[in-house]
Design a protein around this motif. Sequence first.
Motif, PDB file in Angstrom:
ATOM      1  N   PRO A   1      -7.581  10.512  -0.103  1.00  0.00           N
ATOM      2  CA  PRO A   1      -8.166  10.401   1.263  1.00  0.00           C
ATOM      3  C   PRO A   1      -8.977  11.778   1.468  1.00  0.00           C
ATOM      4  CG  PRO A   1      -5.681  10.031   0.909  1.00  0.00           C
ATOM      5  CD  PRO A   1      -6.490  10.494  -0.389  1.00  0.00           C
TER       6      PRO A   1
ATOM      7  N   LYS B   1       0.557  -1.188  -0.076  1.00  0.00           N
ATOM      8  CA  LYS B   1       0.038   0.101   0.197  1.00  0.00           C
ATOM      9  C   LYS B   1       0.907   1.197   0.118  1.00  0.00           C
ATOM     10  CE  LYS B   1      -3.696  -2.401   2.563  1.00  0.00           C
ATOM     11  NZ  LYS B   1      -4.306  -2.154   3.853  1.00  0.00           N
TER      12      LYS B   1
ATOM     13  N   PRO C   1      -4.407   6.678  -2.828  1.00  0.00           N
ATOM     14  CA  PRO C   1      -3.824   5.370  -2.142  1.00  0.00           C
ATOM     15  C   PRO C   1      -3.896   4.332  -3.368  1.00  0.00           C
ATOM     16  CG  PRO C   1      -5.666   6.616  -0.909  1.00  0.00           C
ATOM     17  CD  PRO C   1      -5.631   7.028  -2.282  1.00  0.00           C
TER      18      PRO C   1
ATOM     19  N   GLN D   1       0.891   5.638  -1.147  1.00  0.00           N
ATOM     20  CA  GLN D   1       0.090   6.850  -1.549  1.00  0.00           C
ATOM     21  C   GLN D   1       0.894   7.462  -2.597  1.00  0.00           C
ATOM     22  OE1 GLN D   1      -1.613   9.273   1.285  1.00  0.00           O
ATOM     23  NE2 GLN D   1      -2.932   7.739   2.308  1.00  0.00           N
TER      24      GLN D   1
ATOM     25  N   THR E   1      -3.318  13.212  -4.454  1.00  0.00           N
ATOM     26  CA  THR E   1      -2.868  12.017  -3.802  1.00  0.00           C
ATOM     27  C   THR E   1      -3.925  11.006  -3.815  1.00  0.00           C
ATOM     28  OG1 THR E   1      -1.369  13.279  -2.300  1.00  0.00           O
ATOM     29  CG2 THR E   1      -1.917  11.133  -1.575  1.00  0.00           C
TER      30      THR E   1
END
Length: 141
Positions: free
Chosen positions: A74, A10, A55, A12, A53
């Motif tokens: 986010p 994971k 993820p 970003q 941004t």
Amino acid sequence: MAKQLVTQIKVQVTGGQATPAPPVGTALGPHGVNIGQFVQQFNDQTREMMGTTLPVVISVYNDRSFDFIIKSPPAAVLLKQAAKVAKGSGNPLKDKVGTVTTEQLKDIAKTKMADLNAGSIEQAAKTVAGTARSMGIQVVD
């Protein structure tokens, strides 16, 4: 022989602007994934979200192939864009840095709905409102 999942990573990454530099390179390098191929595919899929941004969940398989899922941005990033502020407050109880309307909250909640565990848009909006409160952004009607 079927492909087996080795790991999920994971990270970003900024939409449309991924590079082999950290965080992408340092996350994928140890697993033997072709970093340039990931960067190219990611940038092609996220051109319309340039600068936001995002993820990303990258699944790496035993033959060093990969696939990835791009999640919604986010809530904090979407709130900063809606309130037109650079960053949240260092002391959110005393210092308010911006405001968002309840309509903007609902729009953000609709964007985030797939990634939230809320049952309705109203519940998702309350979750986003909590994030706004912790950032020092006021919610107004």
